[in-house]
Design a protein around this motif. Structure first.
Motif, mmCIF file in Angstrom:
data_model
loop_
_atom_site.group_PDB
_atom_site.id
_atom_site.type_symbol
_atom_site.label_atom_id
_atom_site.label_comp_id
_atom_site.label_asym_id
_atom_site.label_seq_id
_atom_site.Cartn_x
_atom_site.Cartn_y
_atom_site.Cartn_z
ATOM 1 N N LEU A 107 -42.517 29.043 -63.219
ATOM 2 C CA LEU A 107 -42.452 28.199 -64.900
ATOM 3 C C LEU A 107 -43.093 29.030 -65.495
ATOM 4 O O LEU A 107 -42.546 29.104 -66.775
ATOM 5 N N ALA A 108 -44.160 28.609 -65.497
ATOM 6 C CA ALA A 108 -45.216 29.876 -66.441
ATOM 7 C C ALA A 108 -44.758 31.015 -66.769
ATOM 8 O O ALA A 108 -44.698 31.303 -67.944
ATOM 9 N N LEU A 109 -44.666 32.088 -65.803
ATOM 10 C CA LEU A 109 -43.585 33.461 -66.138
ATOM 11 C C LEU A 109 -42.562 33.024 -66.452
ATOM 12 O O LEU A 109 -42.275 34.230 -67.692
ATOM 13 N N ALA A 110 -41.841 32.488 -66.332
ATOM 14 C CA ALA A 110 -40.828 32.086 -67.715
ATOM 15 C C ALA A 110 -40.712 31.726 -68.659
ATOM 16 O O ALA A 110 -40.608 32.392 -70.032
ATOM 17 N N LEU A 111 -41.547 30.931 -69.244
ATOM 18 C CA LEU A 111 -42.445 30.256 -70.587
ATOM 19 C C LEU A 111 -42.687 31.671 -71.538
ATOM 20 O O LEU A 111 -42.610 31.904 -72.269
ATOM 21 N N LEU A 112 -43.929 32.098 -70.355
ATOM 22 C CA LEU A 112 -43.998 33.959 -71.410
ATOM 23 C C LEU A 112 -43.479 34.269 -71.629
ATOM 24 O O LEU A 112 -42.992 35.048 -72.644
ATOM 25 N N LEU A 113 -42.223 34.403 -70.885
ATOM 26 C CA LEU A 113 -40.701 36.125 -71.229
ATOM 27 C C LEU A 113 -40.026 35.664 -72.320
ATOM 28 O O LEU A 113 -39.449 36.167 -72.120
ATOM 29 N N ASP A 114 -39.872 34.166 -72.722
ATOM 30 C CA ASP A 114 -39.025 33.382 -72.865
ATOM 31 C C ASP A 114 -39.153 33.523 -74.536
ATOM 32 O O ASP A 114 -38.889 33.563 -75.537
ATOM 33 N N ARG A 115 -40.575 34.073 -74.886
ATOM 34 C CA ARG A 115 -41.442 34.694 -76.098
ATOM 35 C C ARG A 115 -41.212 35.737 -76.526
ATOM 36 O O ARG A 115 -40.969 36.783 -75.767
ATOM 37 N N ARG A 116 -40.524 36.367 -78.189
ATOM 38 C CA ARG A 116 -40.369 37.742 -78.204
ATOM 39 C C ARG A 116 -42.263 38.574 -78.096
ATOM 40 O O ARG A 116 -43.190 38.130 -78.690
ATOM 41 N N PHE A 117 -42.510 39.462 -77.804
ATOM 42 C CA PHE A 117 -43.873 40.498 -77.773
ATOM 43 C C PHE A 117 -43.575 41.918 -77.652
ATOM 44 O O PHE A 117 -42.681 41.866 -76.771
ATOM 45 N N ARG A 118 -44.279 42.563 -78.428
ATOM 46 C CA ARG A 118 -44.023 44.331 -77.514
ATOM 47 C C ARG A 118 -43.857 44.066 -75.942
ATOM 48 O O ARG A 118 -45.141 43.651 -75.607
ATOM 49 N N GLY A 119 -43.263 45.284 -75.719
ATOM 50 C CA GLY A 119 -43.216 45.630 -74.368
ATOM 51 C C GLY A 119 -42.406 44.041 -72.920
ATOM 52 O O GLY A 119 -42.619 44.929 -72.331
ATOM 53 N N ARG A 120 -41.867 43.247 -74.245
ATOM 54 C CA ARG A 120 -41.692 42.019 -73.036
ATOM 55 C C ARG A 120 -40.285 42.994 -71.949
ATOM 56 O O ARG A 120 -40.463 42.196 -70.689
ATOM 57 N N GLY A 121 -39.872 43.140 -72.475
ATOM 58 C CA GLY A 121 -38.753 44.206 -70.742
ATOM 59 C C GLY A 121 -39.536 44.829 -69.648
ATOM 60 O O GLY A 121 -39.704 45.166 -68.927
ATOM 61 N N ILE A 122 -40.773 45.370 -70.293
ATOM 62 C CA ILE A 122 -41.873 46.052 -69.366
ATOM 63 C C ILE A 122 -42.016 45.171 -68.121
ATOM 64 O O ILE A 122 -42.257 45.569 -67.034
ATOM 65 N N VAL A 123 -42.723 44.650 -69.138
ATOM 66 C CA VAL A 123 -43.179 43.144 -68.519
ATOM 67 C C VAL A 123 -42.032 42.275 -67.480
ATOM 68 O O VAL A 123 -42.666 42.288 -66.015
ATOM 69 N N ARG A 124 -41.316 41.918 -67.841
ATOM 70 C CA ARG A 124 -40.076 41.894 -67.456
ATOM 71 C C ARG A 124 -39.872 42.419 -65.535
ATOM 72 O O ARG A 124 -39.562 41.886 -64.480
ATOM 73 N N THR A 125 -39.784 43.693 -66.015
ATOM 74 C CA THR A 125 -39.518 44.658 -65.002
ATOM 75 C C THR A 125 -40.324 44.840 -63.727
ATOM 76 O O THR A 125 -40.436 44.902 -62.768
ATOM 77 N N LEU A 126 -42.100 44.676 -64.625
ATOM 78 C CA LEU A 126 -42.941 44.559 -63.442
ATOM 79 C C LEU A 126 -42.959 43.465 -62.194
ATOM 80 O O LEU A 126 -43.380 43.516 -61.212
ATOM 81 N N LEU A 127 -43.201 41.861 -63.312
ATOM 82 C CA LEU A 127 -42.792 40.513 -62.091
ATOM 83 C C LEU A 127 -41.514 40.811 -61.690
ATOM 84 O O LEU A 127 -41.613 40.297 -60.405
ATOM 85 N N ILE A 128 -40.624 41.182 -61.822
ATOM 86 C CA ILE A 128 -39.216 40.977 -61.109
ATOM 87 C C ILE A 128 -39.678 42.119 -59.488
ATOM 88 O O ILE A 128 -39.199 41.589 -58.758
ATOM 89 N N ALA A 129 -40.655 42.947 -59.530
ATOM 90 C CA ALA A 129 -39.952 44.092 -58.955
ATOM 91 C C ALA A 129 -40.584 43.549 -57.312
ATOM 92 O O ALA A 129 -40.626 43.489 -56.115
ATOM 93 N N PRO A 130 -42.345 42.589 -57.083
ATOM 94 C CA PRO A 130 -42.426 41.437 -55.586
ATOM 95 C C PRO A 130 -41.056 41.481 -55.227
ATOM 96 O O PRO A 130 -40.816 41.648 -53.525
ATOM 97 N N PHE A 131 -39.758 41.260 -56.221
ATOM 98 C CA PHE A 131 -38.861 39.668 -55.256
ATOM 99 C C PHE A 131 -38.447 41.234 -54.758
ATOM 100 O O PHE A 131 -37.495 41.156 -53.314
ATOM 101 N N LEU A 132 -37.946 42.809 -54.995
ATOM 102 C CA LEU A 132 -37.896 43.930 -54.572
ATOM 103 C C LEU A 132 -38.017 44.828 -53.352
ATOM 104 O O LEU A 132 -36.935 45.515 -53.058
#
Length: 312
Positions: A107-132
């Motif tokens: 939930l904390a990470l989802a609230l963070l990624l719900d905001r717009r900031f530079r490099g959000r796509g890269i951060v989202r990809t890195l955060l998803i990586a452990p599940f893969l």
């Protein structure tokens, strides 16, 4: 003059196209799915039926001729044996701790990624990586790269600041397993909750801001009630998978130090003690528990679909 008479024109009846019966049309629609259905029954249901039958027998693989029907004795032993009851309790504790921690962090990470900031796509990809990461590889990563008392990252950081050098797995075995599973399942919870955040009614949120509501009030009274279904879905789906987790327990602790959950106990009874009947009974209980949780998960998913359809 001769009068000419014309014959009256008669309309020809239109041909009626006979449609096949509704039952035949239904079978024609389902026919392409039949091979997949047969394959699923052969691969999943027949082995489960065989496991269910074996669970009613006292069947030791070392003495196959001595097997005999015992009824519900294997289930009674699973529920009354001290070690097996401890494995059930460990399974419940492990599942609850991992699901709750993963939901909070997700939930904390989802609230963070719900905001717009530079490099959000890269951060989202890195955060998803452990599940893969493959579960066994993730457990080996935590065991050797992070937890190792001699060259692990945790003790390396503690060495730089002059801290102690604990053996993480032997000192806190269950917590070590839980941490590795939380690391792997937090991205899954994050994705579900991020989808819920992006489906909010933005006009309602903007109206609340215009009325002077703070971020905490918006989160408490608007965002959190909206995420209730998504939180339930994440908890139920996470429970279905973590109840059946075997890789982390086997790789990190080999079921020792009080970390043996029910799937590991099934493995131990089957491959080490060769008690096929007892292992089958424990496996059936795991399946029944998973089906119960999955039933609630399907209800939550169907309710989410109904809400989306009503909004559309």
């Amino acid at each position: 003059m001769t009068a000419t008479t014309t014959a009256p024109l008669t309309a020809t009846p239109a041909r009626t196209v006979r449609r096949p019966p509704a039952r035949l049309r239904a079978w024609a629609t389902r026919a392409p799915l039949l091979p997949a259905l047969v394959f699923m029954i052969v691969v999943t249901q027949l082995p489960f039926v065989a496991t269910l039958v074996i669970s009613f027998f006292d069947w030791n693989a070392l003495y196959p001729k001595a097997r005999h029907f015992t009824g519900l004795d294997n289930y009674r032993q699973v529920l009354t044996d001290t070690d097996l009851r401890h494995s059930v309790w460990t399974t419940v504790l492990l599942t609850a701790a991992v699901v709750v921690a993963s939901l909070v962090l997700g939930l904390a990470l989802a609230l963070l990624l719900d905001r717009r900031f530079r490099g959000r796509g890269i951060v989202r990809t890195l955060l998803i990586a452990p599940f893969l990461v493959v579960p066994v590889a993730a457990a080996l990563l935590w065991k050797h790269v992070l937890y190792n008392p001699e060259y692990g990252l945790f003790n390396g950081v503690l060495h730089l600041v002059g801290g102690p050098q604990p053996d993480w797995i032997s000192k806190t075995p269950l917590l070590a397993v839980e941490a590795s599973l939380v690391w792997q399942w937090t991205p899954f919870m994050m994705l579900i909750l991020l989808a819920g955040l992006q489906s909010r009614d933005q006009q309602q949120i903007e109206a609340a801001r215009v009325d002077g509501a703070s971020d905490w009030q918006i989160f408490r009274h608007l965002t959190l009630p909206h995420l209730r279904r998504y939180l339930e879905l994440g908890a139920l789906l996470g429970s279905v998978y973590i109840v059946q987790n075997f890789d982390a327990v086997f790789t990190l602790t080999s079921g020792g130090l009080g970390t043996a959950n029910l799937p590991y106990t099934v493995y131990q009874s089957f491959y080490q003690a060769h008690e096929n009947g007892l292992a089958s009974a424990a496996g059936v209980l795991v399946v029944i528990g998973s089906i119960v949780i999955a039933t609630f998960a399907l209800r939550v998913v169907s309710s989410l679909f109904r809400e989306e359809v009503s909004r559309a």
